[in-house]
Write a protein that holds these residues in place. Structure first.
Motif, PDB file in Angstrom:
ATOM      1  N   ALA A  41       2.048   6.711  -4.516  1.00 16.50           N
ATOM      2  CA  ALA A  41       1.112   8.002  -4.291  1.00 16.50           C
ATOM      3  C   ALA A  41      -0.501   7.305  -4.372  1.00 16.50           C
ATOM      4  O   ALA A  41      -1.052   7.944  -3.606  1.00 16.50           O
ATOM      5  CB  ALA A  41       1.228   8.893  -5.265  1.00 16.50           C
ATOM      6  N   ALA A  42      -0.873   6.344  -5.228  1.00 18.25           N
ATOM      7  CA  ALA A  42      -2.032   5.929  -5.246  1.00 18.25           C
ATOM      8  C   ALA A  42      -2.417   5.025  -3.967  1.00 18.25           C
ATOM      9  O   ALA A  42      -3.529   5.021  -3.333  1.00 18.25           O
ATOM     10  CB  ALA A  42      -2.343   5.061  -6.488  1.00 18.25           C
ATOM     11  N   GLY A  43      -1.493   4.423  -3.343  1.00 18.47           N
ATOM     12  CA  GLY A  43      -1.762   3.554  -2.065  1.00 18.47           C
ATOM     13  C   GLY A  43      -1.957   4.749  -0.980  1.00 18.47           C
ATOM     14  O   GLY A  43      -2.978   4.598  -0.227  1.00 18.47           O
ATOM     15  N   ARG A  44      -1.245   5.842  -0.808  1.00 23.23           N
ATOM     16  CA  ARG A  44      -1.444   6.664   0.297  1.00 23.23           C
ATOM     17  C   ARG A  44      -2.742   7.483   0.004  1.00 23.23           C
ATOM     18  O   ARG A  44      -3.712   7.697   0.991  1.00 23.23           O
ATOM     19  CB  ARG A  44      -0.498   7.730   0.002  1.00 23.23           C
ATOM     20  N   LYS A  45      -3.247   7.867  -1.459  1.00 22.58           N
ATOM     21  CA  LYS A  45      -4.416   8.612  -1.696  1.00 22.58           C
ATOM     22  C   LYS A  45      -5.452   7.778  -1.228  1.00 22.58           C
ATOM     23  O   LYS A  45      -6.594   8.171  -0.760  1.00 22.58           O
ATOM     24  CB  LYS A  45      -4.380   8.888  -3.213  1.00 22.58           C
ATOM     25  N   TYR A  46      -5.505   6.235  -1.633  1.00 23.74           N
ATOM     26  CA  TYR A  46      -6.766   5.565  -1.423  1.00 23.74           C
ATOM     27  C   TYR A  46      -6.665   4.538  -0.275  1.00 23.74           C
ATOM     28  O   TYR A  46      -7.656   3.829  -0.162  1.00 23.74           O
ATOM     29  CB  TYR A  46      -6.980   4.542  -2.867  1.00 23.74           C
ATOM     30  N   GLY A  47      -5.583   4.741   0.472  1.00 18.30           N
ATOM     31  CA  GLY A  47      -5.531   3.736   1.525  1.00 18.30           C
ATOM     32  C   GLY A  47      -5.265   2.308   1.341  1.00 18.30           C
ATOM     33  O   GLY A  47      -5.793   1.529   1.847  1.00 18.30           O
ATOM     34  N   LEU A  48      -4.651   1.987   0.427  1.00 21.38           N
ATOM     35  CA  LEU A  48      -4.455   0.685  -0.090  1.00 21.38           C
ATOM     36  C   LEU A  48      -2.842   0.174  -0.133  1.00 21.38           C
ATOM     37  O   LEU A  48      -1.928   1.172  -0.187  1.00 21.38           O
ATOM     38  CB  LEU A  48      -4.762   0.595  -1.594  1.00 21.38           C
ATOM     39  N   PRO A  49      -2.445  -0.944   0.267  1.00 28.12           N
ATOM     40  CA  PRO A  49      -1.385  -1.568   0.166  1.00 28.12           C
ATOM     41  C   PRO A  49      -0.762  -1.380  -1.410  1.00 28.12           C
ATOM     42  O   PRO A  49      -1.219  -1.441  -2.285  1.00 28.12           O
ATOM     43  CB  PRO A  49      -1.389  -2.940   0.879  1.00 28.12           C
ATOM     44  N   LEU A  50       0.614  -1.302  -1.416  1.00 31.54           N
ATOM     45  CA  LEU A  50       1.180  -1.421  -2.808  1.00 31.54           C
ATOM     46  C   LEU A  50       0.983  -2.746  -3.430  1.00 31.54           C
ATOM     47  O   LEU A  50       0.890  -3.075  -4.621  1.00 31.54           O
ATOM     48  CB  LEU A  50       2.658  -1.036  -2.539  1.00 31.54           C
ATOM     49  N   SER A  51       0.905  -3.829  -2.642  1.00 31.54           N
ATOM     50  CA  SER A  51       0.836  -5.112  -3.383  1.00 31.54           C
ATOM     51  C   SER A  51      -0.507  -5.238  -3.958  1.00 31.54           C
ATOM     52  O   SER A  51      -0.838  -5.863  -4.809  1.00 31.54           O
ATOM     53  CB  SER A  51       0.961  -6.088  -2.158  1.00 31.54           C
ATOM     54  N   THR A  52      -1.635  -5.001  -3.225  1.00 34.61           N
ATOM     55  CA  THR A  52      -2.895  -4.614  -3.918  1.00 34.61           C
ATOM     56  C   THR A  52      -3.099  -4.053  -5.472  1.00 34.61           C
ATOM     57  O   THR A  52      -3.656  -4.594  -6.086  1.00 34.61           O
ATOM     58  CB  THR A  52      -3.840  -4.088  -2.843  1.00 34.61           C
ATOM     59  N   ILE A  53      -2.437  -3.008  -5.026  1.00 32.73           N
ATOM     60  CA  ILE A  53      -2.361  -2.368  -6.583  1.00 32.73           C
ATOM     61  C   ILE A  53      -1.418  -2.682  -7.792  1.00 32.73           C
ATOM     62  O   ILE A  53      -1.932  -3.180  -8.854  1.00 32.73           O
ATOM     63  CB  ILE A  53      -1.516  -0.857  -6.300  1.00 32.73           C
ATOM     64  N   GLY A  54      -0.338  -3.587  -7.201  1.00 32.27           N
ATOM     65  CA  GLY A  54       0.427  -4.573  -8.259  1.00 32.27           C
ATOM     66  C   GLY A  54      -0.539  -5.704  -8.499  1.00 32.27           C
ATOM     67  O   GLY A  54      -0.365  -5.969  -9.784  1.00 32.27           O
ATOM     68  N   ASN A  55      -1.052  -6.336  -7.602  1.00 27.33           N
ATOM     69  CA  ASN A  55      -2.051  -7.086  -8.088  1.00 27.33           C
ATOM     70  C   ASN A  55      -3.053  -6.986  -9.183  1.00 27.33           C
ATOM     71  O   ASN A  55      -3.425  -7.608 -10.200  1.00 27.33           O
ATOM     72  CB  ASN A  55      -2.709  -8.171  -6.994  1.00 27.33           C
ATOM     73  N   TRP A  56      -3.678  -5.720  -8.936  1.00 23.55           N
ATOM     74  CA  TRP A  56      -4.737  -5.337  -9.920  1.00 23.55           C
ATOM     75  C   TRP A  56      -3.979  -5.246 -11.110  1.00 23.55           C
ATOM     76  O   TRP A  56      -4.759  -5.097 -12.301  1.00 23.55           O
ATOM     77  CB  TRP A  56      -5.182  -3.855  -9.428  1.00 23.55           C
ATOM     78  N   GLN A  57      -2.822  -4.562 -11.311  1.00 25.31           N
ATOM     79  CA  GLN A  57      -2.185  -4.151 -12.472  1.00 25.31           C
ATOM     80  C   GLN A  57      -2.023  -5.360 -13.318  1.00 25.31           C
ATOM     81  O   GLN A  57      -2.249  -5.386 -14.410  1.00 25.31           O
ATOM     82  CB  GLN A  57      -0.793  -3.621 -12.256  1.00 25.31           C
ATOM     83  N   GLU A  58      -1.785  -6.766 -12.538  1.00 21.61           N
ATOM     84  CA  GLU A  58      -1.428  -7.945 -13.264  1.00 21.61           C
ATOM     85  C   GLU A  58      -2.717  -8.371 -13.824  1.00 21.61           C
ATOM     86  O   GLU A  58      -2.969  -9.316 -14.831  1.00 21.61           O
ATOM     87  CB  GLU A  58      -0.960  -8.811 -12.186  1.00 21.61           C
ATOM     88  N   ASN A  59      -4.044  -8.372 -13.023  1.00 22.53           N
ATOM     89  CA  ASN A  59      -5.199  -8.880 -13.453  1.00 22.53           C
ATOM     90  C   ASN A  59      -6.005  -7.863 -14.350  1.00 22.53           C
ATOM     91  O   ASN A  59      -7.054  -8.424 -15.170  1.00 22.53           O
ATOM     92  CB  ASN A  59      -6.177  -9.089 -12.183  1.00 22.53           C
ATOM     93  N   ILE A  60      -5.758  -6.675 -14.557  1.00 20.68           N
ATOM     94  CA  ILE A  60      -6.609  -5.846 -15.329  1.00 20.68           C
ATOM     95  C   ILE A  60      -5.966  -5.673 -16.520  1.00 20.68           C
ATOM     96  O   ILE A  60      -4.651  -4.793 -16.422  1.00 20.68           O
ATOM     97  CB  ILE A  60      -6.952  -4.557 -14.599  1.00 20.68           C
ATOM     98  N   ILE A  61      -6.377  -5.922 -17.574  1.00 18.46           N
ATOM     99  CA  ILE A  61      -5.771  -5.611 -19.036  1.00 18.46           C
ATOM    100  C   ILE A  61      -4.253  -5.831 -19.120  1.00 18.46           C
ATOM    101  O   ILE A  61      -3.577  -5.558 -18.870  1.00 18.46           O
ATOM    102  CB  ILE A  61      -6.195  -4.293 -19.787  1.00 18.46           C
TER     103      ILE A  61
END
Length: 61
Positions: A41-61
């Motif tokens: 849902a976040a990918g669709r809302k912000y126009g981002l690939p799921l892999s990018t959001i996953g990478n952010w989750q690993e790098n942010i806190i």
């Protein structure tokens, strides 16, 4: 033989690529971690690939 046309976003309708500021990245990750949004849902809302959001989750806190 005709193939079915899938209802996908056309390239012209997609949001432009670009780096998001870290505050926005953290906001998206917090919403995903809290369960307010799924990664999809976040990918669709912000126009981002799921892999990018996953990478952010690993790098942010």
């Amino acid at each position: 033989m005709a193939t079915k046309s899938k209802n996908r976003n056309k390239i012209a309708a997609r949001k432009p690529c670009g780096r998001l500021v870290e505050d926005v990245q953290e906001e998206i990750v917090c919403k995903v971690k809290s369960g307010m949004l799924t990664k999809r849902a976040a990918g669709r809302k912000y126009g981002l690939p799921l892999s990018t959001i996953g990478n952010w989750q690993e790098n942010i806190i």
